[in-house]
Design a protein around this motif. Structure first.
Motif, short mmCIF file in Angstrom:
data_model
loop_
_atom_site.label_atom_id
_atom_site.label_comp_id
_atom_site.label_asym_id
_atom_site.label_seq_id
_atom_site.Cartn_x
_atom_site.Cartn_y
_atom_site.Cartn_z
N ARG B 276 -15.70 -15.81 -12.32
CA ARG B 276 -15.93 -17.26 -12.34
C ARG B 276 -15.25 -18.01 -11.19
N PRO B 277 -15.65 -17.73 -9.96
CA PRO B 277 -14.96 -18.36 -8.83
C PRO B 277 -15.08 -19.89 -8.85
N ASN B 278 -16.07 -20.42 -9.57
CA ASN B 278 -16.25 -21.87 -9.57
C ASN B 278 -15.72 -22.55 -10.82
N ASP B 279 -14.97 -21.82 -11.65
CA ASP B 279 -14.46 -22.43 -12.87
C ASP B 279 -13.26 -23.31 -12.53
N ASP B 280 -13.51 -24.61 -12.37
CA ASP B 280 -12.43 -25.50 -11.94
C ASP B 280 -11.50 -25.87 -13.08
N CYS B 281 -11.79 -25.38 -14.30
CA CYS B 281 -10.86 -25.65 -15.41
C CYS B 281 -9.66 -24.71 -15.38
N LEU B 282 -9.75 -23.64 -14.61
CA LEU B 282 -8.60 -22.74 -14.52
C LEU B 282 -7.47 -23.44 -13.78
N THR B 283 -6.25 -23.09 -14.17
CA THR B 283 -5.08 -23.65 -13.50
C THR B 283 -5.12 -23.27 -12.01
N PRO B 284 -4.94 -24.26 -11.12
CA PRO B 284 -4.98 -23.94 -9.68
C PRO B 284 -3.98 -22.83 -9.36
N PRO B 285 -4.41 -21.80 -8.61
CA PRO B 285 -3.52 -20.67 -8.33
C PRO B 285 -2.42 -21.04 -7.35
N SER B 286 -1.35 -20.27 -7.38
CA SER B 286 -0.27 -20.45 -6.41
C SER B 286 -0.77 -20.03 -5.04
N GLU B 287 -0.02 -20.40 -4.00
CA GLU B 287 -0.44 -20.03 -2.65
C GLU B 287 -0.45 -18.52 -2.47
N ALA B 288 0.52 -17.85 -3.12
CA ALA B 288 0.60 -16.39 -2.99
C ALA B 288 -0.67 -15.74 -3.53
N LEU B 289 -1.14 -16.22 -4.71
CA LEU B 289 -2.36 -15.66 -5.29
C LEU B 289 -3.57 -15.98 -4.42
N THR B 290 -3.62 -17.23 -3.91
CA THR B 290 -4.75 -17.63 -3.08
C THR B 290 -4.87 -16.71 -1.87
N ARG B 291 -3.71 -16.36 -1.27
CA ARG B 291 -3.73 -15.46 -0.11
C ARG B 291 -4.30 -14.10 -0.49
N LEU B 292 -4.08 -13.68 -1.74
CA LEU B 292 -4.63 -12.40 -2.21
C LEU B 292 -6.09 -12.53 -2.62
N GLY B 293 -6.62 -13.76 -2.57
CA GLY B 293 -8.01 -13.98 -2.98
C GLY B 293 -8.19 -13.95 -4.48
N ILE B 294 -7.12 -14.25 -5.21
CA ILE B 294 -7.15 -14.19 -6.67
C ILE B 294 -7.01 -15.61 -7.22
N ILE B 295 -7.84 -15.96 -8.21
CA ILE B 295 -7.82 -17.33 -8.72
C ILE B 295 -6.81 -17.51 -9.85
N GLY B 296 -6.15 -16.44 -10.26
CA GLY B 296 -5.21 -16.52 -11.36
C GLY B 296 -5.10 -15.15 -11.98
N VAL B 297 -4.25 -15.00 -13.00
CA VAL B 297 -4.13 -13.70 -13.65
C VAL B 297 -4.33 -13.85 -15.15
N ALA B 298 -3.39 -14.51 -15.82
CA ALA B 298 -3.43 -14.55 -17.28
C ALA B 298 -4.69 -15.25 -17.78
N GLU B 299 -5.07 -16.38 -17.16
CA GLU B 299 -6.23 -17.12 -17.65
C GLU B 299 -7.54 -16.35 -17.45
N PRO B 300 -7.80 -15.83 -16.24
CA PRO B 300 -9.03 -15.02 -16.09
C PRO B 300 -9.03 -13.80 -17.01
N LEU B 301 -7.86 -13.17 -17.21
CA LEU B 301 -7.79 -12.00 -18.09
C LEU B 301 -8.20 -12.37 -19.51
N ALA B 302 -7.67 -13.50 -20.01
CA ALA B 302 -8.00 -13.92 -21.38
C ALA B 302 -9.50 -14.18 -21.49
N LEU B 303 -10.08 -14.79 -20.46
CA LEU B 303 -11.51 -15.13 -20.51
C LEU B 303 -12.38 -13.89 -20.36
N ILE B 304 -11.98 -12.96 -19.50
CA ILE B 304 -12.74 -11.71 -19.33
C ILE B 304 -12.72 -10.93 -20.65
#
Lengths: 331, 331
Positions: B276-304
């Motif tokens: 869900r790259p366009n799910d703007d309800c997810l908490t904005p990722p930290s800069e470190a995650l953004t650099r890894l191309g990841i939109i988050g961890v716990a929230e996407p995991l729960a949704l997946i």
């Protein structure tokens, strides 16, 4: 807009606490503002929105927001609204902060002990006089309203707007209005509708004519009546030349009209009784008048004298308890 | 609603003064509320309305009212909104006063020096728990929403509503909910959709299943992770029996899931990147995650882990700076 410019008065709507509403009512009256308190109902809110120049809602802000949303159109024409909490702790401008609500809340804070005016607009922003407000205060009709949004947008962009037909800009004008200049849009304030076509960037404001209704006793000193008429015109910020007619049920007011050089209209009391019985914008009559089957005196007189296009612009003002004066505008 | 129940957090929208917004932001974080500050734009207001459980607007009340009107539907589902003036003088509940806005304003008044909470609701009225709120807090789906307005109206009339399927009424319930009685309307809280037809006066709430996403380092002590999972369930006010699955990118979290008796799902990090790259309800990722191309961890995991019907009900909560837990609900 300052308090003196609330010509059609303030409607106070309360839900439960009539005592609190009466305290607000009396405070506004002490400030020489025409004010009326009503128990809230959807009809009374509609009445307040149509017939008054400002509204005080005595209910929770969150309830007020829900009730107002369906009425809100645009800040250039919406009424200023202040919520006063029923415990009289806060006066909160919730609509039209820069269009009168801030000033109303601040004035209530001065005269009602303990009321805190909750001002949330930035102090450096004072708003501009919208074209609608400019036209209203000059008591004119906007002949080509389709141009309004463009001219207002120009003022918001701090572009200038040229004004023709006035010898000076009124002191209350805010925003980049200019008497001379090379502005994109021009406003013409005219006494008559122009016979010729005018350019696309020209907004025409046609001066409306005023009719004055006078209520008095047969025995009232005509000097007081003359003073009252001139004082009302002073409040409106216009000269005697704008007045078309003065109306009364008493023949002796003709002398006042002649002294002022204005046409006089004698209206039989029976004509007032029949006049617009369903016009709920008129000030509610006193019990004495109601017993006589009369809906008012000064306001119906002004509207009768003004003819079919007349609309009330100033509610009746009482002088020394025996003279009432109201003003209507017509084309 | 109290602050701990703002599971999806608070969005702070400011117009000019980012410093003031950050003071509000940090105050809410000190109150253990998940909070985010955004510069106002129509899109951000839309985001706040869709994805957060409460909104703080840092702008004049009169501007806030105009912006909110198009969004307002009904007090049972609208977000609570508090205006905090940019000079941090006032916190004014302007929507949903009894649905969380009063409490949010009062809490801000406690933690932000100088902020006056402007409460305008009568102190004797505390509102009732609407059926929507009742269903939300029990993390259930309303199966026949067409009955909602009738049941809510019954509660407002102080008529009783019977609740079946709970052993006790939750402590947060306000209004005439009863476990037994002879009430006009009945609510059934069920784990499965009923197979048979049910009567016209029965409202069905189907319990949703929970999926938990856990973010952690490979080296994190699994005791901390277990504590975090149980603490999040405690915040939600539900037992471990409601949890369907725990998801992580680390194999060792399987031990935690087994200890708790819950199914474990291992999700490759690469699956999160695509989710869900366009799910703007997810908490904005930290800069470190953004650099890894990841939109988050716990929230996407729960949704997946929750599958296609999953929606986020609790934003990620951070424990000891190295564990994040988020919760989604699914059918």
């Amino acid at each position: 807009m300052v308090l003196e410019e609330l010509w059609r008065g303030v409607a106070i709507l309360y839900v439960i606490n009539e005592d609190s509403a009466n305290r607000v009512l009396n405070s506004l009256k002490r400030l020489h503002v025409s004010a009326f308190a009503f128990k809230y109902s959807p009809d009374k809110l509609d009445l307040a929105w149509r017939c008054f120049d400002a509204i005080v809602l005595m209910m929770p802000v969150s309830a007020a927001v829900r009730l107002l949303c369906p009425l809100i159109k645009d800040k250039t024409i919406d009424r200023p609204v202040v919520v006063v909490s029923e415990d009289l702790r806060y006066a909160i401008p919730i609509l039209g902060a820069h269009w009168g609500a801030n000033e109303l809340a601040l004035e209530l804070g001065k005269v009602l002990q303990g009321v805190v005016p909750v001002i949330t607009t930035a102090s450096e922003s004072y708003g501009i006089t919208s074209i609608e407000e400019f036209a209203r205060k000059l008591i004119t009709k906007i002949m080509n309203p389709e141009l309004l949004s463009k001219v207002n947008a120009e003022l918001l962009r701090e572009g200038c707007v040229e004004v023709h037909g006035l010898t000076a800009l009124p002191t209350w004008v805010k925003g980049n209005y200019k008497l001379n200049g090379d502005c994109k849009y021009k406003i013409y304030v005219l006494s008559e509708e122009p016979k010729m076509d005018f350019a696309e960037n020209v907004l025409i404001l046609k001066k409306l004519k005023l009719s004055i209704g006078v209520g008095s006793k047969r025995s009232t000193d005509t000097k007081l009546i003359k003073y009252a008429v001139l004082d009302v015109l002073d409040r409106l910020g216009v000269g005697i030349d704008r007045v078309d007619v003065i109306a009364s049920v008493h023949e002796n007011i003709k002398n006042v009209a002649e002294e002022l050089g204005i046409r006089f209209m004698l209206v039989p009391l029976s004509d007032i009784g029949k006049f617009r019985p369903n016009d709920d914008c008129l000030t509610p009559p006193s019990e004495a008048l109601t017993r006589l089957g009369i809906i008012g005196v000064a306001e119906p007189l002004a509207l009768i004298a003004g003819g079919p296009t007349a609309r009330l612009i100033m509610r009746k003002v009482v002088y020394d308890g025996e003279v009432t004066v109201a003003v209507a505008a017509h084309e």
